[in-house]
Design a protein around this motif. Structure first.
Motif, PDB file in Angstrom:
ATOM      1  N   UNK A 147      -7.492  28.646   7.457  1.00 37.54           N
ATOM      2  CA  UNK A 147      -6.165  28.294   6.892  1.00 37.54           C
ATOM      3  C   UNK A 147      -5.319  29.538   7.108  1.00 37.54           C
ATOM      4  N   UNK A 148      -3.944  29.305   7.112  1.00 36.11           N
ATOM      5  CA  UNK A 148      -2.884  30.053   7.426  1.00 36.11           C
ATOM      6  C   UNK A 148      -2.744  31.267   6.554  1.00 36.11           C
ATOM      7  N   UNK A 149      -2.527  32.476   6.917  1.00 33.78           N
ATOM      8  CA  UNK A 149      -2.318  33.695   5.932  1.00 33.78           C
ATOM      9  C   UNK A 149      -0.682  33.246   5.388  1.00 33.78           C
ATOM     10  N   UNK A 150      -0.517  33.945   4.280  1.00 35.59           N
ATOM     11  CA  UNK A 150       0.550  33.817   3.532  1.00 35.59           C
ATOM     12  C   UNK A 150       1.725  34.683   4.315  1.00 35.59           C
ATOM     13  N   UNK A 151       1.290  35.695   4.926  1.00 36.71           N
ATOM     14  CA  UNK A 151       2.138  36.657   5.420  1.00 36.71           C
ATOM     15  C   UNK A 151       2.756  36.156   6.923  1.00 36.71           C
ATOM     16  N   UNK A 152       1.943  35.138   7.288  1.00 38.02           N
ATOM     17  CA  UNK A 152       2.235  34.492   8.787  1.00 38.02           C
ATOM     18  C   UNK A 152       1.692  35.164   9.968  1.00 38.02           C
ATOM     19  N   UNK A 153       0.680  36.082   9.721  1.00 39.85           N
ATOM     20  CA  UNK A 153       0.036  36.866  10.748  1.00 39.85           C
ATOM     21  C   UNK A 153      -1.010  35.886  11.294  1.00 39.85           C
ATOM     22  N   UNK A 154      -1.316  36.099  12.566  1.00 38.00           N
ATOM     23  CA  UNK A 154      -2.148  35.356  13.520  1.00 38.00           C
ATOM     24  C   UNK A 154      -3.563  35.530  13.272  1.00 38.00           C
ATOM     25  N   UNK A 155      -4.057  36.657  12.311  1.00 39.24           N
ATOM     26  CA  UNK A 155      -5.264  37.029  11.921  1.00 39.24           C
ATOM     27  C   UNK A 155      -5.959  35.625  11.355  1.00 39.24           C
ATOM     28  N   UNK A 156      -7.115  35.210  11.797  1.00 35.64           N
ATOM     29  CA  UNK A 156      -7.744  33.873  11.033  1.00 35.64           C
ATOM     30  C   UNK A 156      -8.197  34.075   9.781  1.00 35.64           C
ATOM     31  N   UNK A 157      -8.008  33.584   8.735  1.00 36.01           N
ATOM     32  CA  UNK A 157      -8.865  33.786   7.580  1.00 36.01           C
ATOM     33  C   UNK A 157      -9.306  32.301   7.086  1.00 36.01           C
ATOM     34  N   UNK A 158     -10.157  32.473   6.151  1.00 35.03           N
ATOM     35  CA  UNK A 158     -11.098  31.052   5.996  1.00 35.03           C
ATOM     36  C   UNK A 158     -11.260  31.023   4.611  1.00 35.03           C
ATOM     37  N   UNK A 159     -11.369  29.717   4.118  1.00 34.61           N
ATOM     38  CA  UNK A 159     -11.934  29.346   2.594  1.00 34.61           C
ATOM     39  C   UNK A 159     -13.434  28.982   2.655  1.00 34.61           C
ATOM     40  N   UNK A 160     -14.145  29.281   1.615  1.00 34.16           N
ATOM     41  CA  UNK A 160     -15.380  28.771   1.512  1.00 34.16           C
ATOM     42  C   UNK A 160     -15.751  27.426   1.183  1.00 34.16           C
ATOM     43  N   UNK A 161     -16.082  26.587   1.957  1.00 31.50           N
ATOM     44  CA  UNK A 161     -16.347  25.188   1.667  1.00 31.50           C
ATOM     45  C   UNK A 161     -15.113  24.612   1.565  1.00 31.50           C
ATOM     46  N   UNK A 162     -15.143  23.043   1.618  1.00 33.29           N
ATOM     47  CA  UNK A 162     -13.963  22.186   1.758  1.00 33.29           C
ATOM     48  C   UNK A 162     -13.989  21.513   0.380  1.00 33.29           C
ATOM     49  N   UNK A 207     -17.689  36.311  20.039  1.00 26.88           N
ATOM     50  CA  UNK A 207     -18.385  36.921  18.776  1.00 26.88           C
ATOM     51  C   UNK A 207     -19.755  37.153  19.129  1.00 26.88           C
ATOM     52  N   UNK A 208     -20.447  38.326  18.915  1.00 27.08           N
ATOM     53  CA  UNK A 208     -21.705  38.470  18.934  1.00 27.08           C
ATOM     54  C   UNK A 208     -22.370  37.979  17.825  1.00 27.08           C
ATOM     55  N   UNK A 209     -23.829  37.634  17.821  1.00 27.88           N
ATOM     56  CA  UNK A 209     -24.340  37.251  16.787  1.00 27.88           C
ATOM     57  C   UNK A 209     -24.513  38.115  15.406  1.00 27.88           C
ATOM     58  N   UNK A 210     -24.636  39.421  15.902  1.00 25.07           N
ATOM     59  CA  UNK A 210     -24.604  40.440  14.907  1.00 25.07           C
ATOM     60  C   UNK A 210     -23.211  40.703  14.030  1.00 25.07           C
ATOM     61  N   UNK A 211     -22.349  40.055  14.725  1.00 23.25           N
ATOM     62  CA  UNK A 211     -20.952  39.973  13.955  1.00 23.25           C
ATOM     63  C   UNK A 211     -20.281  38.923  13.328  1.00 23.25           C
ATOM     64  N   UNK A 212     -21.371  38.056  13.280  1.00 25.90           N
ATOM     65  CA  UNK A 212     -20.659  36.655  12.941  1.00 25.90           C
ATOM     66  C   UNK A 212     -20.351  36.431  11.516  1.00 25.90           C
ATOM     67  N   UNK A 213     -20.782  37.343  10.767  1.00 26.80           N
ATOM     68  CA  UNK A 213     -20.424  37.295   9.262  1.00 26.80           C
ATOM     69  C   UNK A 213     -19.106  38.097   8.868  1.00 26.80           C
ATOM     70  N   UNK A 214     -18.600  38.648  10.129  1.00 29.83           N
ATOM     71  CA  UNK A 214     -17.634  39.406   9.861  1.00 29.83           C
ATOM     72  C   UNK A 214     -16.278  38.685   9.219  1.00 29.83           C
ATOM     73  N   UNK A 215     -15.874  37.498   9.933  1.00 36.62           N
ATOM     74  CA  UNK A 215     -14.969  36.714   9.456  1.00 36.62           C
ATOM     75  C   UNK A 215     -15.136  36.306   7.802  1.00 36.62           C
ATOM     76  N   UNK A 216     -16.268  35.960   7.433  1.00 34.84           N
ATOM     77  CA  UNK A 216     -16.367  35.774   5.974  1.00 34.84           C
ATOM     78  C   UNK A 216     -16.124  37.124   5.154  1.00 34.84           C
ATOM     79  N   UNK A 217     -16.575  38.161   5.681  1.00 36.25           N
ATOM     80  CA  UNK A 217     -16.328  39.274   4.820  1.00 36.25           C
ATOM     81  C   UNK A 217     -15.085  40.379   5.447  1.00 36.25           C
ATOM     82  N   UNK A 218     -14.147  39.481   6.121  1.00 31.06           N
ATOM     83  CA  UNK A 218     -13.128  40.246   6.331  1.00 31.06           C
ATOM     84  C   UNK A 218     -12.117  40.676   5.112  1.00 31.06           C
ATOM     85  N   UNK A 219     -11.935  41.929   5.111  1.00 26.27           N
ATOM     86  CA  UNK A 219     -11.420  42.631   4.137  1.00 26.27           C
ATOM     87  C   UNK A 219      -9.962  42.910   4.169  1.00 26.27           C
TER      88      UNK A 219
END
Length: 635
Positions: free
Chosen positions: A143-158, A254-266
């Motif tokens: 999904x697009x971030x509200x602030x318009x930045x290019x960093x990808x953010x995600x919603x869990x499930x559709x 993305x390396x396997x060890x960091x694959x959860x980072x997108x979900x845990x992006x703070x």
């Protein structure tokens, strides 16, 4: 004793320096979980999890809705935590071949019965989301971030679908999957590092239907469906719905060890730092007060008391030394106090060990249900310490019925929690939700309680009661001293309520994130911050109780036992009040059942917090009172 006030800030500074290092450590992955390597064209099986909604908080099994079913539905092995959390992981008809893109592919066709259409409409109305898993990675919707930045953010499930106007419901029947993989440079093996989906609603057209070889005019292997390329599929009873999907594979750095980072992006780590600094300032303020009491007032008091030589001077004693003959007098209902202190020790042990495991990475979100399982099992095994501390304290009060106290310790707190849990579970069961704990799991919980926890409480109690009791530093008079009238601000009710504000103030910002992760289906993995906040909570509870206990003793009021417990424990009142505020300002819950669930679980959380903070305050005050009365000469 003079150094006590300096130790707390130093300890916290050390912990703050530790937390600076912890965020850097998120590249290491859950110990004990090995990555899976896939060759080209290996079969990939998508698993389906529950349907979840932040509006109702009632999870449902994926096949509760009339989705495409495989020939045989098989449940994946679930741990205790997954079952309690409502997870039901099953196989699905979605299968891919590793690194092989596929265009539009028909999954199945179903005719919606009036009941199925009604269920779909209800779930779309309540904004339910479908959760899928591939190689232990949950599906995410970019999904697009509200602030318009290019960093990808995600919603869990559709989302199951969407609604236009009041009575037009559309189902997301086409799924465009994207699987990201990281390829090994030296071999053909690769690892899955991302799993995304873009759902869309497509009204598929066909002239004749053949189950073995379905030919759909709007879905050919060469076609790439976009959300706007066709008319949407409306949910209408007695009409057919064709489900379809396509899949693309994309190489990733993305390396396997960091694959959860997108979900845990703070996105809000600055707020966490603000929370830490806010709590730290409270602790510094309290540490300063404790240091002042310890170093100046008490040091001067003790010196003066110890230098009193004549009988006349001794008779003119004022302040806390006056009540030395009553300060260790057993309180009313001391048996109940022992039970609550024992339960608090059990809860403290569980919380501390859980946090240490979480800090070491054992309870990351990739270990589904791990956190809940760890908490339940640790609670059971900490029964040993509950029994020990309650009976040892009971012996100090010269009690004799240690078996009665042991039974109360083993059954009172768990009994109350289990009763609330059982009622809530019955309500969930009535809603046909997958969040209802099955009979087998309920039996397992009862077995853990009666079969392991209760015997351990008895073992701990036996050991605690056999140990010699703590000796009081001063003798207790036979006749209780009369307590002078207290100022309005030293009345029990007022000072207890005031005492709970600071411990709650130290944790309430972090509490917001914890509530968000529980009730808004977010991942919580900032255990570094949480551990620091927990340490600050311990120090705050201890210090506020010591400060108020000192003022109470100076007012010649020696009924400090229960007040010490309730002073820190009253922070639970503020926690529940905040939960009510959070419910009305942040959640969109409209159903009565969901509201009952929310307040039922928050009541359990607040009761647990009361027991935990009360016990910390009690032990801090016990240490303080023993320390000051052992430092003065009593004739």
């Amino acid at each position: 004793m003079a150094n006590h006030g300096e130790i707390a800030p130093l300890l916290l500074l050390l912990l703050l320096s530790l937390i600076l290092v912890l965020p850097q450590a998120d590249a290491f992955y859950l110990p004990g979980v090995a990555p899976r390597d896939f060759q080209k064209d290996d079969e990939l099986q998508v698993k389906v999890n529950k349907l979840s909604s932040t509006k109702t908080q009632l999870p449902y099994d994926y096949y509760f809705l009339d989705y495409c079913k495989p020939l045989k539905i098989m449940n994946s092995a679930e741990n205790l935590g997954e079952v309690l959390h409502g997870d039901r992981i099953e196989n699905s008809i979605y299968t891919f071949q590793m690194r092989k893109d596929e265009g539009c592919k028909v999954a199945c066709r179903t005719k919606l019965t009036p009941e199925a259409a009604k269920n779909f409409k209800e779930k779309i109305n309540d904004e339910y989301r479908v959760n899928m898993i591939l190689d232990n990675l949950p599906v995410a919707v970019p999904r697009q971030r509200r602030d318009g930045s290019q960093v990808a953010t995600y919603e869990h499930g559709f989302r199951v679908g969407y609604k236009i106007n009041k009575d037009q419901y559309y189902i997301n029947n086409h799924l465009s999957f994207k699987v990201m993989y990281h390829k090994d440079l030296d071999s053909e093996e690769s690892r899955i590092v991302g799993f995304e989906v873009i759902p869309s609603s497509v009204k598929h057209e066909f002239s004749e239907w053949d189950d073995k070889n379905p030919k759909v005019l709007t879905c050919y292997p060469s076609t790439k469906i976009t959300p706007t390329s066709n008319a949407p599929q409306e949910v209408v009873a007695e009409k057919y719905v064709v489900f379809s999907y396509d899949v693309t594979f994309q190489p990733s750095e993305i390396k396997w060890a960091s694959r959860w980072d997108t979900y845990l992006l703070m996105n809000d780590d600055q707020i966490h730092w603000f929370s830490i600094i806010n709590s730290f300032m409270i602790v510094l303020f309290l540490s300063g007060m404790v240091a002042m009491i310890m170093m100046r007032t008490l040091y001067r008091d003790i010196s003066n008391y110890n230098q009193l030589e004549t009988q006349d001077e001794a008779q003119e004693e004022t302040g806390w030394k006056l009540v030395h003959g009553d300060v260790f007098r057993s309180p009313t209902n001391y048996g109940l106090l022992c039970v609550y202190v024992g339960t608090g020790v059990q809860f403290f042990g569980m919380t501390l060990v859980t946090m240490i495991f979480a800090l070491l990475g054992f309870l990351s979100p990739s270990n589904r249900g791990g956190l809940m399982t760890a908490m339940v099992l640790l609670w059971v095994f900490m029964g040993l310490f509950a029994g020990y501390s309650s009976s040892h304290l009971y012996k100090m009060f010269k009690g004799t019925e240690w078996k009665k106290i042991t039974l109360q310790t083993a059954f009172m707190f768990p009994g109350v929690v289990f009763a609330i849990f059982f009622v809530l579970n019955a309500i969930i069961w009535g809603e046909k939700s997958s969040g209802a704990v099955p009979f087998g799991t309920m039996f397992a919980l009862v077995f853990l309680w009666f079969g392991i926890s209760v015997p351990l409480v008895f073992v701990g109690s036996y050991i605690g009661f056999k140990k010699p009791a703590m000796e009081d530093p001063v003798k207790t008079n036979k006749i209780p001293r009369q307590i002078p009238e207290q100022a309005w601000y030293m009345q029990p009710g007022f000072s207890i309520l005031i005492g709970g504000i600071l411990p709650f103030g130290a944790v309430f910002i972090e509490l917001f994130f914890i509530l968000t992760s529980i009730w808004l289906n977010q991942f919580y993995y900032i255990f570094g911050f949480l551990f620091i906040v927990f340490i600050i909570l311990i120090v705050t509870c201890a210090e506020i109780t010591i400060v108020l206990c000192y003022f109470q003793l100076c007012g010649e009021d020696y009924h400090w036992w229960w007040r010490a417990y309730l002073t820190a424990g009253s922070s639970a009142i503020y926690l529940f009040a905040y939960a009510v505020f959070y419910f009305f300002t942040k959640l969109e819950i409209t159903k009565l059942v969901s509201g009952i669930l929310y307040f039922g679980y928050m009541l359990i959380a607040s009761y647990s917090f009361f027991v935990l903070t009360g016990t910390i305050g009690f032990y801090a005050c016990l240490w303080f009172v023993r320390k000051i009365y052992s430092s003065v000469k009593i004739d």
